[in-house]
Each structure stands twice: as C-alpha cells, then as structure tokens.
Design a protein around this motif. Structure first.
Motif, mmCIF file in Angstrom:
data_model
loop_
_atom_site.group_PDB
_atom_site.id
_atom_site.type_symbol
_atom_site.label_atom_id
_atom_site.label_comp_id
_atom_site.label_asym_id
_atom_site.label_seq_id
_atom_site.Cartn_x
_atom_site.Cartn_y
_atom_site.Cartn_z
ATOM 1 N N TYR A 63 -2.619 16.484 -60.861
ATOM 2 C CA TYR A 63 -2.567 17.637 -61.749
ATOM 3 C C TYR A 63 -1.413 17.431 -62.736
ATOM 4 C CZ TYR A 63 -5.501 19.797 -58.142
ATOM 5 O OH TYR A 63 -6.515 20.061 -57.247
ATOM 6 N N GLU A 64 -1.268 18.332 -63.694
ATOM 7 C CA GLU A 64 -0.155 18.234 -64.634
ATOM 8 C C GLU A 64 1.183 18.173 -63.896
ATOM 9 O OE1 GLU A 64 0.185 18.740 -68.494
ATOM 10 O OE2 GLU A 64 -1.457 17.410 -67.964
ATOM 11 N N THR A 65 1.319 18.929 -62.819
ATOM 12 C CA THR A 65 2.577 18.944 -62.082
ATOM 13 C C THR A 65 2.860 17.618 -61.376
ATOM 14 O OG1 THR A 65 1.322 20.061 -60.333
ATOM 15 C CG2 THR A 65 2.729 21.436 -61.719
ATOM 16 N N GLY A 66 1.829 16.777 -61.245
ATOM 17 C CA GLY A 66 2.028 15.464 -60.640
ATOM 18 C C GLY A 66 2.137 14.339 -61.645
ATOM 19 N N LEU A 67 1.671 14.579 -62.883
ATOM 20 C CA LEU A 67 1.564 13.497 -63.874
ATOM 21 C C LEU A 67 2.433 13.695 -65.122
ATOM 22 C CD1 LEU A 67 -2.330 13.082 -63.775
ATOM 23 C CD2 LEU A 67 -0.650 11.509 -62.788
ATOM 24 N N HIS A 68 2.694 14.923 -65.508
ATOM 25 C CA HIS A 68 3.396 15.192 -66.771
ATOM 26 C C HIS A 68 4.903 15.082 -66.544
ATOM 27 C CE1 HIS A 68 3.165 17.743 -70.705
ATOM 28 N NE2 HIS A 68 4.067 16.783 -70.777
ATOM 29 N N VAL A 69 5.516 14.095 -67.152
ATOM 30 C CA VAL A 69 6.939 13.821 -66.908
ATOM 31 C C VAL A 69 7.770 14.143 -68.142
ATOM 32 C CG1 VAL A 69 6.442 12.019 -65.212
ATOM 33 C CG2 VAL A 69 6.749 11.388 -67.626
ATOM 34 N N PRO A 70 9.061 14.449 -67.939
ATOM 35 C CA PRO A 70 9.965 14.579 -69.084
ATOM 36 C C PRO A 70 10.294 13.195 -69.640
ATOM 37 C CG PRO A 70 11.192 14.773 -67.020
ATOM 38 C CD PRO A 70 9.732 14.658 -66.645
#
Length: 612
Positions: free
Chosen positions: A253-260
């Motif tokens: 999900y975004e919480t697992g893939l979207h990084v700063p």
C-alpha cells in the motif's frame, strides 16, 4: 630539460586534482522503516524534522518517491542493482538462496569505484544478489569517507536504525510507565487503525523516533560541513521503504511503498541544475532510478540492461519523466503473498494474485508489536468497523484507489462504473510490465531454487511464453466465473503443473462460484503428480467446500523435499487454521526432520504452530 619535465608532471598532477575536485561526492542517508506519512515535510500529520527540512531548503523535495518493495532486503537489492526484483529473482524476503547479478551488470557502486570513487557503506546491506569485491572499499559499522585518499571523490551510504520496526517492540507496561515526548492524544490515527490507547501510544512513540533520527541526520550533515565537504556533496535522504505501523512495512500500500526523498544540492553545482533550489517536484521516481541518477551526476555512463533511469543531471540534459511507479510484495519472512502494484498519477492499482491470503496472516516478527496483537484481538472480538477489519479478511483480486482523495486506501473503486476506464487502463499497463519482464513470481520459490538460481534472468527469458500463459490463467480471477469457467477447466486439465497450479488458485479466488468444478478439484487434491498443486486444491476445498484438508496437507509435508517447499505448504496450514471456518492440524517436529535446505523461515512457522 628536467625543469620542463617537472613542470609537465606538476601540471598533470594538478589537473588530476582539479578533475577529482570537480567530481561531486555523494552521501545517501537512509532511515529504516518509515514512509513519507511520518514527516511533516510531506504530510501535515507527520512529525517535525527541522534538519531534514534544512536539506530541503537547500535542495529538492520529491513528492512521489517510491520504494519498489515494502520490505528491507527486496527494497535494498532493488536500490543496489537498479533492477526490478521479480525479473532478476531477488523478490523474496528473507532470501532462501542467493542469485548472481544479471549477466554483464554490477551493483552500481562498482562503476563509481572503477571511476576512482571511494565507496563505503555503514553498514546494512541485506542484499539478495551476490556482491562482487569491487562494490565497497569498506562496508562495516566503521565505514566512512574519512579513509579515502586526499582529494578522492566518495560515495557513502549511512543507514540509521533508529526508526526500525524493533523500536516499537515494547512491553505493554511501557504505555503506562514510559511517557512519550509526543502527546498521544494529538497524533493522527488513519482510518484503518482503531483509535485505542495502544495505537495512540505507538504512533506517538514512533513520532519520537522520527525526531531522533532527524537529530542524527543533522549531526552527520554537520560533520560534512565541518570537514569542508558539504558544498561538493549531494546528500540524499530517504526511507528504505514504508513505515512499521501495522499495514505499512511488508504490505504493498502507499504506507508500505511511498517514501520521503530529499536531495540537498551542493553549492558548487547549483548553477548546473535546471531545477530550482527549494522546489517540490511532482515527477515519479523509484528505487530502480537512484543508482542511475548517481552515476549520471558523476558523469559516468549508465549501464545497459538495468530497469531504472536517471532523474537528475548536471547541465541541460533531457531526462525521462514519468508519473508511474511499479511495486511488488511476495514472501515476507515466513508469510507468502503475491501482490503487484502500479501507481499512475493519483491512482493506485493493486493486483492481489492470491487474494484469499489476507494481509493479517500470521507473521511472527510483525506480531511482536503490541499494536498488531491488539488489532487482531479486536477483530476476533468483532470490535472493528469494516475499514479496520479488512486487514484480516480476504481481499478482492483487484483494488483501485484515488490516493489523493483517499491517502490510506480505504475505498476500493475497482467496481465503480465511473472508474471502469481507469481500471482497464491500469490493469493493461501492469499486465504489460509483468509479462514483459517476465515476472518470476508465477513459479513457487522452491521450484525457482531448484531450476533458476544459477541465472534467473536467463531462466525468465527462456520461459517468457510460459510465464505469459500463467499470467493469462491468473487473470481469470478478474473475470466473472461464467466468463472464466471454460478456461479454468482447460487450465485444471493442463499437462503443465504450473498451469494447473494457477488454475486452482484462480478457482479459489472465485470462491463458492467455482464449486461446479469441485469434482475435478477433488481429483487434483488426491492424485495430482505435483505436490504443491495438491496443496492448492485442498486449500480450495477447505475454504469453499468444507472438506477437511488435514490428511492431504499432512501427506504433502511428508512428500516435500525442502524446507522452502514445506514453508509454502504451512502458509496454507496457517491460513486454514486462523481464517474461517478454521481447521485443526496435528503436526509434530518429527514431521519436518527429513527436509533439506535452510530452515529459518520454516522454523518460524513451526514455532507458531507447534512451539519450540
């Protein structure tokens, strides 16, 4: 004559020093296990990070940066190889076997090393591919740029473990006994989590860890400045994948893939950058792109045969931009899954190839966290709403989210007629990527270990047509059963075991609609020549026909040859034991003594199922 010769030598030496001085240095700073959602720089609900903010003020902020995988070893292998893990055979975490780099390719720091860079890593590697000796000058807890030769350019990777998942493995009494600096009553709890005291404390504690890693980052940057290196050094800050709060790390999900991602541009090179310092960029970048970007900035040729592309350059070079990011999640420790994702613009398309393997399936290390344990207990007690309960239920084969309107992916739009066109487009784009690689995830891990470990890329190319056929069968999941029925029957009757394997999985995904094929599936469960196909048929019958699977699965363990094969079988055991309707199994440690190969993940499963 001698004086003239000395002058020439001196000029050459000075020229070499000038050349070295003109080459930028690079420092990568990675914080473990945190997504962009945890930094106020990226999300108003995040923690303040003044030191990372200072890097942003002097550089570039990437609004859409993605780890291609949501877990350490797969993400880090993607970073270091610049290759998609399902193509090169590095997509399982933890690895059961090491694979070579694709023919003709090296891990990208080796190219910097060849060009005269001093390359160091402090200190986590966690690669699933074999590393050559020329990747790092030093990879250890003592590794630093300080030991390079005078004037030598450097590439240094620094990983901070402060925010690692283990930082939230606290005893329940800490909620009372160890107050956090962040007020638990002020933290944002996303809609998929219950707003309990445990979750509020866990979020607050993690905000504290984010602020601590920001302080450490500030100290590292100060070191560079004190040594006069900051103004010749590109500083990349990013997370190594998503965050560790439940449904982050390990889940696509975004919480697992979207990084700063923040890149500080050194003063010396700012006038060569077309991007405006301090700006926020919308172009999508992924971990496969980071290595090519460093090589490009260093003035080196980006090797053919990788999957990534450079997204920054000195000068006015025209670079490819995209609004797409490809993601993948497979085995995560002992827990199996197969998920592929395509983020395009504001939409995230998620393809669950085994949707009955619900997200919350037992994974020992995850459930060391009090929030994970409480979440499951509340589900078992019927105290969650539907959004919160979804983690413990079978998923749709396809999910589509508008992540701008729904950043925590709570509302699946896949069945919304207004989004049918978007769904079809993203489905097609993802299928083209998966078939084009081709994606090795369509074969069981134990089969790949036996048949593809020596050269996964060559194996994939040799079996490209077969993989395309397996994808075609798997995609019967997204049709209605009436549309898929004849093709499912054909797959179940195929002479190819993996076509039968995916035919059974597709039937299981269709649920009770596929009971009309029950007789054929019963025959497969009893007598198919491939052990894992029998297991999948027993799985279908247990989930949808209330046929006790214990005897078939007990025999499958006895027939298994390796610990890797047995671990996949035990994934089905845990699914059928912990999910609905729930079955009982009577395994003993002695049932597993005959198995060959590494037993690490198998032993985790056995610890849960039958104790030590």
């Amino acid at each position: 004559m001698l004086r003239g010769l000395l002058s020439v030598v001196l000029m050459l030496l000075l020229g070499g020093s000038l050349l070295a001085a003109e080459k930028p240095n690079f420092v990568w700073i990675m914080s473990e296990d945190n997504s962009s959602h945890f930094l106020k720089l990226f999300d108003p609900t995040g923690a303040p990070t003044p030191n990372i903010d200072a890097l942003a003020d002097q550089g570039l902020v990437y609004e859409h940066a993605f780890s291609n995988a949501p877990v350490c070893s797969v993400a880090r292998t993607t970073l270091i190889t610049s290759c998609y893990a399902p193509r090169i055979g590095t997509f399982q975490h933890r690895k059961s076997f090491m694979v070579p780099m694709p023919e003709g390719l090296k891990m990208f720091p080796a190219y910097l090393h060849e060009a005269g860079y001093y390359t160091t890593n402090n200190s986590k590697e966690d690669y699933n591919a074999k590393k050559s000796a020329d990747v790092w000058d030093n990879s250890s807890r003592k590794a630093s740029w300080k030991n390079r030769k005078s004037g030598q350019p450097f590439f240094h990777v620094q990983t901070f473990t402060t925010t690692h998942e283990s930082s939230l493995h606290f005893p329940a009494k800490d909620i009372q006994d160890k107050p956090t600096d962040t007020d638990p009553e002020t933290v944002f709890i996303p809609p998929h989590h219950p707003r309990t005291k445990t979750f509020k404390y866990t979020y607050a504690r993690y905000h504290d860890r984010i602020q601590e890693v920001d302080r450490q980052i500030g100290q590292l940057v100060d070191q560079l400045e004190q040594e006069g290196l900051l103004e010749t050094t590109f500083v990349f800050y990013f997370g190594d994948h998503g965050g560790v709060l439940p449904r982050g790390k390990g889940y696509a999900y975004e919480t697992g893939l979207h990084v700063p991602l923040v890149i500080r541009v050194p003063e010396k090179f700012r006038d060569q950058m077309p991007e405006k310092i301090g700006s926020r960029l919308d172009s999508f970048v992924s971990f496969v792109d980071f290595g090519p970007t460093v090589l490009n900035l260093a003035g080196l040729k980006v090797p053919d045969g990788i999957d990534g592309h450079a997204f920054l350059a000195l000068g006015n070079a025209h670079l490819m931009q995209t609004d797409e990011a490809f993601g993948y999640a497979d085995r995560f420790d002992e827990k199996y899954d197969m998920v592929r994702t395509l983020r395009k613009g504001k939409y995230q398309y998620v393809r669950n190839f085994q949707p009955f393997n619900f997200d919350g399936l037992m994974n020992n290390y995850r459930y060391k966290m009090a929030a994970y344990r409480e979440w499951r207990e509340l589900f078992d007690a019927g105290k969650l709403n539907q959004t919160q309960a979804q983690f413990f239920q079978a998923r749709p084969a396809e999910m589509l989210f508008d992540v701008e309107a729904d950043p925590y992916e709570a509302k699946n739009l896949a069945n919304d007629p207004q989004h049918a066109k978007v769904l079809a487009e993203l489905r097609g784009r993802l299928n083209n990527r998966v078939a084009g690689m081709p994606d090795l995830g369509f074969y069981p891990e134990s089969f790949l270990a036996e048949n593809a470990a020596d050269n996964p890329v060559a194996f994939g190319q040799q079996h490209k047509d077969e993989i395309a056929k397996l994808l075609e069968i798997a995609n019967l999941e997204v049709l209605s059963f009436d549309e898929a029925r004849s093709n499912l029957m054909e797959a179940l009757g195929s002479s190819d075991p993996w076509q039968r394997y995916w035919g059974v999985i597709a039937c299981t995904s269709h649920g009770k609609s596929a009971l009309s094929l029950g007789k054929q599936l019963e025959a497969i469960a009893q007598s198919d020549p491939e052990n894992l196909v029998r297991v999948r048929a027993a799985e279908f019958l247990a989930l949808h026909a209330e046929v006790d699977p214990a005897a078939v699965l007990k025999k499958a363990i006895a027939d298994a040859e390796t610990a890797t094969e047995a671990n996949l079988i035990l994934n089905t055991v845990v699914l059928l034991q912990d999910g609905q309707p729930g079955y009982e199994f009577d395994f003993q440690q002695s049932d597993f003594q005959h198995l060959k190969g590494s037993r690490g993940e198998l032993d985790r499963r056995l610890e849960y199922l039958i104790g030590k």
